[in-house]
Design a protein around this motif. Structure first.
Motif, PDB file in Angstrom:
ATOM      1  N   PHE A 198      27.954  93.506  90.559  1.00 14.87           N
ATOM      2  CA  PHE A 198      29.343  93.459  91.179  1.00 14.87           C
ATOM      3  C   PHE A 198      29.081  92.595  92.454  1.00 14.87           C
ATOM      4  CE2 PHE A 198      30.254  96.704  94.332  1.00 14.87           C
ATOM      5  CZ  PHE A 198      31.078  96.112  95.016  1.00 14.87           C
ATOM      6  N   PRO A 199      28.234  92.803  93.315  1.00 14.22           N
ATOM      7  CA  PRO A 199      28.344  92.092  94.684  1.00 14.22           C
ATOM      8  C   PRO A 199      28.120  90.384  94.391  1.00 14.22           C
ATOM      9  CG  PRO A 199      27.050  93.958  94.824  1.00 14.22           C
ATOM     10  CD  PRO A 199      27.253  93.832  93.577  1.00 14.22           C
ATOM     11  N   GLN A 200      27.685  90.147  93.414  1.00 13.13           N
ATOM     12  CA  GLN A 200      27.285  88.726  93.096  1.00 13.13           C
ATOM     13  C   GLN A 200      28.232  87.773  92.437  1.00 13.13           C
ATOM     14  OE1 GLN A 200      23.622  88.825  90.777  1.00 13.13           O
ATOM     15  NE2 GLN A 200      22.427  90.230  92.499  1.00 13.13           N
TER      16      GLN A 200
ATOM     17  N   VAL B  42      26.956  98.359  85.501  1.00 14.23           N
ATOM     18  CA  VAL B  42      27.120  97.443  86.677  1.00 14.23           C
ATOM     19  C   VAL B  42      26.230  98.045  87.912  1.00 14.23           C
ATOM     20  CG1 VAL B  42      28.665  96.532  88.215  1.00 14.23           C
ATOM     21  CG2 VAL B  42      29.597  97.030  86.022  1.00 14.23           C
ATOM     22  N   PHE B  43      25.167  97.052  88.168  1.00 15.43           N
ATOM     23  CA  PHE B  43      24.624  97.208  89.698  1.00 15.43           C
ATOM     24  C   PHE B  43      25.780  97.585  90.920  1.00 15.43           C
ATOM     25  CE2 PHE B  43      20.238  97.183  90.325  1.00 15.43           C
ATOM     26  CZ  PHE B  43      19.655  97.393  89.016  1.00 15.43           C
ATOM     27  N   GLY B  44      25.769  98.482  91.247  1.00 13.59           N
ATOM     28  CA  GLY B  44      26.818  98.607  92.653  1.00 13.59           C
ATOM     29  C   GLY B  44      26.336  97.962  93.585  1.00 13.59           C
ATOM     30  N   SER B  45      26.502  98.387  94.948  1.00 11.27           N
ATOM     31  CA  SER B  45      25.946  97.866  96.100  1.00 11.27           C
ATOM     32  C   SER B  45      24.783  98.840  96.834  1.00 11.27           C
ATOM     33  CB  SER B  45      27.304  97.752  97.059  1.00 11.27           C
ATOM     34  OG  SER B  45      26.807  97.473  98.421  1.00 11.27           O
ATOM     35  N   HIS B  46      24.384  98.303  97.917  1.00 12.24           N
ATOM     36  CA  HIS B  46      23.403  99.008  98.639  1.00 12.24           C
ATOM     37  C   HIS B  46      24.290  99.834  99.676  1.00 12.24           C
ATOM     38  CE1 HIS B  46      19.486  97.148  97.563  1.00 12.24           C
ATOM     39  NE2 HIS B  46      20.115  96.314  97.390  1.00 12.24           N
ATOM     40  N   PHE B  47      25.474  99.648  99.621  1.00 12.91           N
ATOM     41  CA  PHE B  47      26.425 100.362 100.698  1.00 12.91           C
ATOM     42  C   PHE B  47      27.381 101.077  99.601  1.00 12.91           C
ATOM     43  CE2 PHE B  47      25.241  96.212 102.560  1.00 12.91           C
ATOM     44  CZ  PHE B  47      24.680  96.864 103.712  1.00 12.91           C
TER      45      PHE B  47
ATOM     46  N   ARG C 177      35.638 100.904  81.274  1.00 12.05           N
ATOM     47  CA  ARG C 177      34.621 101.974  81.383  1.00 12.05           C
ATOM     48  C   ARG C 177      33.600 101.438  82.172  1.00 12.05           C
ATOM     49  NH1 ARG C 177      36.067 105.251  77.054  1.00 12.05           N
ATOM     50  NH2 ARG C 177      37.241 104.195  75.211  1.00 12.05           N
ATOM     51  N   VAL C 178      33.329 101.871  83.174  1.00  9.50           N
ATOM     52  CA  VAL C 178      32.014 101.351  84.250  1.00  9.50           C
ATOM     53  C   VAL C 178      31.167 102.333  84.325  1.00  9.50           C
ATOM     54  CG1 VAL C 178      31.813 100.618  86.583  1.00  9.50           C
ATOM     55  CG2 VAL C 178      33.447  99.258  85.106  1.00  9.50           C
ATOM     56  N   ILE C 179      29.915 102.220  84.254  1.00 12.38           N
ATOM     57  CA  ILE C 179      28.666 102.897  84.606  1.00 12.38           C
ATOM     58  C   ILE C 179      28.336 102.158  85.754  1.00 12.38           C
ATOM     59  CG2 ILE C 179      26.848 104.137  83.641  1.00 12.38           C
ATOM     60  CD1 ILE C 179      27.942 103.166  80.733  1.00 12.38           C
ATOM     61  N   SER C 180      28.058 102.756  86.897  1.00 13.66           N
ATOM     62  CA  SER C 180      27.639 102.035  88.248  1.00 13.66           C
ATOM     63  C   SER C 180      26.953 103.320  89.047  1.00 13.66           C
ATOM     64  CB  SER C 180      28.512 101.418  88.599  1.00 13.66           C
ATOM     65  OG  SER C 180      27.801 100.486  89.934  1.00 13.66           O
ATOM     66  N   GLY C 181      26.586 102.786  89.970  1.00 14.25           N
ATOM     67  CA  GLY C 181      25.884 103.506  91.069  1.00 14.25           C
ATOM     68  C   GLY C 181      25.172 102.969  92.130  1.00 14.25           C
ATOM     69  N   LEU C 182      25.112 103.677  93.456  1.00 13.99           N
ATOM     70  CA  LEU C 182      24.560 103.008  94.527  1.00 13.99           C
ATOM     71  C   LEU C 182      23.162 102.440  94.257  1.00 13.99           C
ATOM     72  CD1 LEU C 182      24.926 103.070  97.730  1.00 13.99           C
ATOM     73  CD2 LEU C 182      23.421 105.190  97.601  1.00 13.99           C
TER      74      LEU C 182
ATOM     75  N   TYR D 147      27.852 107.739  86.470  1.00 13.21           N
ATOM     76  CA  TYR D 147      27.022 107.165  87.323  1.00 13.21           C
ATOM     77  C   TYR D 147      25.707 106.901  86.760  1.00 13.21           C
ATOM     78  CZ  TYR D 147      25.264 106.949  92.001  1.00 13.21           C
ATOM     79  OH  TYR D 147      24.659 106.439  92.981  1.00 13.21           O
ATOM     80  N   ALA D 148      25.079 105.884  87.333  1.00 13.06           N
ATOM     81  CA  ALA D 148      23.686 105.547  86.751  1.00 13.06           C
ATOM     82  C   ALA D 148      23.021 105.454  88.219  1.00 13.06           C
ATOM     83  CB  ALA D 148      23.971 104.043  86.379  1.00 13.06           C
TER      84      ALA D 148
END
Ligand SMILES: [Zn+2]
Length: 443
Positions: A77-79, A132-137, A154-159, A196-197
């Motif tokens: 997502f940050p990209q 989805v790759f989340g953010s480092h924050f 439906r979103v699967i994401s994580g820090l 959560y991933a």
């Protein structure tokens, strides 16, 4: 009585593995999809479904086509705002293009704006589920979950966790990463359609204590997924033995910390060994194939046939910043083209393309019982495609001889301008011409 809706349209789906079954693609010329309580209650020929449910309100989409919602199995997502950084190698692109933008996610307002636009872009391209790759924050990752929850996707994401190799502001101690991850899991995992991933960026940026922390999270919470990268570029792979001298290969790093198996999706795998492929298949670890990214960063041609022959589940990811955009149809086309020029390429016919962007993705992210096709009982996640009247696609569709030819044309030519409506569990998450941002604010 619960109101039921009967969508009348030509539709496609692949309820079984199109690499194992030549008849996997189901096409209905005059199809009927009966939706009740957000699920497919019946699917098949319109007249037959109509007869069984004469009271259903009919939605007439005979001027277009319906497909199951697309599943993007690898996207950052940050990209969003750095698409188009062409002509670099992976490690150069990371340092000079991707990571500076990832560092900007420390600004919560900037990250929130990015998250809202990101979720809107997924929906506008027909993607209903994304890993989805989340953010480092932590706050930025929370913003993504909140945007996805408000939009209904439906979103699967994580820090994203890292403690070396990147930029200092993107590094976090395993202790802090554990604390922040645990808090995000508590707030978002299994809330509505969110999951959560655990997300170590890649082996180079994660120390052994960090990877151990990832394994601890998996042991402490039920139903978490895992996402990371593997075997993306030759230069990257050459660094792995310097950091993990005990590891026989790249996959062995993740295996040691319990990060592989069903529910784990590893992105790329352009350069696997035979042993790695065997172990991926045996452990039911899936691969996200990102053909645009692999070509744009010059990482190589994905050995799809070796994966399929070994029995590894492969699905499709757009990768976004490293790739060329959010379109899963376009990504499927790119996979097809790359296989055409591969020395040992596979023919990705429309059935296989449909399978890769829907059913295979559902299996990869551990939602194969819930989504991915239109069999009765599945959630009604779908995309209604109708090209603009003056488009090349409309011209082609006016003369095709079969539904299978129509599907090939859709993969070749349909962009977001042809995505008219997108539903998750029967509810619209996108309608052409209606900005998702407006609906976000209205809720
Ligand atoms: Zn990636």
């Amino acid at each position: 009585m619960t109101p039921v809706e009967l969508i009348r349209a030509p539709f496609f789906h692949t309820p079984v593995n199109a690499f194992r079954d030549d008849l996997a693609l189901v096409c209905q010329e005059d199809g009927g999809l009966l939706i009740r309580d957000g699920r497919i209650a019946e699917s098949g020929d319109f007249a037959a479904v109509r007869q069984a449910f004469p009271g259903a309100a009919v939605t007439d989409w005979r001027d277009g086509f319906v497909l199951p919602g697309f599943v993007d199995t690898h996207v950052h997502f940050p990209q969003l705002r750095i698409l188009g950084g062409l002509g670099r190698t992976l490690l150069d692109w990371l340092e000079h293009v991707a990571l500076p933008e990832e560092a900007r996610m420390a600004d919560v307002a900037y990250a929130t704006g990015t998250a809202n636009r990101f979720v809107g872009s997924l929906a506008a391209h027909g993607t209903t589920t994304a890993l989805v790759f989340g953010s480092h924050f932590s706050a930025a990752t929370a913003a993504l979950f909140e945007a996805a929850g408000a939009a209904g996707l439906r979103v699967i994401s994580g820090l994203v966790v890292s403690d070396r190799y990147l930029r200092p502001e993107l590094h976090q101690s395993p202790r802090d990463a554990y604390r922040d991850s645990t808090e995000l899991i508590r707030r978002f995992h299994r809330h509505g359609r969110l999951l959560y991933a655990v997300t170590p960026r890649f082996a180079l940026s994660a120390s052994e204590p960090m990877l151990e922390m990832c394994g601890t999270l998996l042991a402490e919470h039920e139903g978490l997924r895992v996402q990371t990268h593997i075997n993306e570029s030759v230069a990257e792979i050459a660094e792995v033995p310097k950091l993990f001298p005990w590891a026989a290969d790249y996959l062995a790093v993740y295996e040691r910390y319990g990060l592989t198996g069903a529910g784990t999706v590893l992105a790329h795998d352009v350069h696997p060994t035979d042993s790695e492929l065997e172990r991926l298949a045996a452990g039911r670890t899936s691969i996200a194939h990102c053909p645009s990214s692999n070509a744009a960063l010059g990482n190589g041609i994905f050995p799809l046939r070796r994966h399929v022959d070994a029995g590894v589940t492969c699905a499709i990811g757009t990768d976004v910043g490293g790739g060329t955009g959010f379109g899963m149809l376009k990504e499927g086309l790119q996979a097809h083209l790359m296989q055409r020029v591969a020395a040992d390429g596979m023919n990705l016919d429309p059935a296989r393309l449909c399978y890769l962007v829907t059913r295979a993705g559902a299996d990869a992210v551990g939602l194969g019982d819930e989504i991915g096709d239109f069999r009765p009982g599945k959630a009604a996640d779908l995309v209604y495609i109708r090209p603009p009247a003056d488009s090349s696609l409309a011209e082609v569709l006016s003369r095709v001889q079969s539904l299978e030819e129509s599907l090939a044309a859709i993969f070749t030519l349909a962009g977001p301008e042809s995505v008219r409506e997108v539903r998750v569990a029967g509810q619209p998450v996108h309608r052409a011409g209606e900005p998702i941002q407006g609906r976000l604010l209205a809720r």
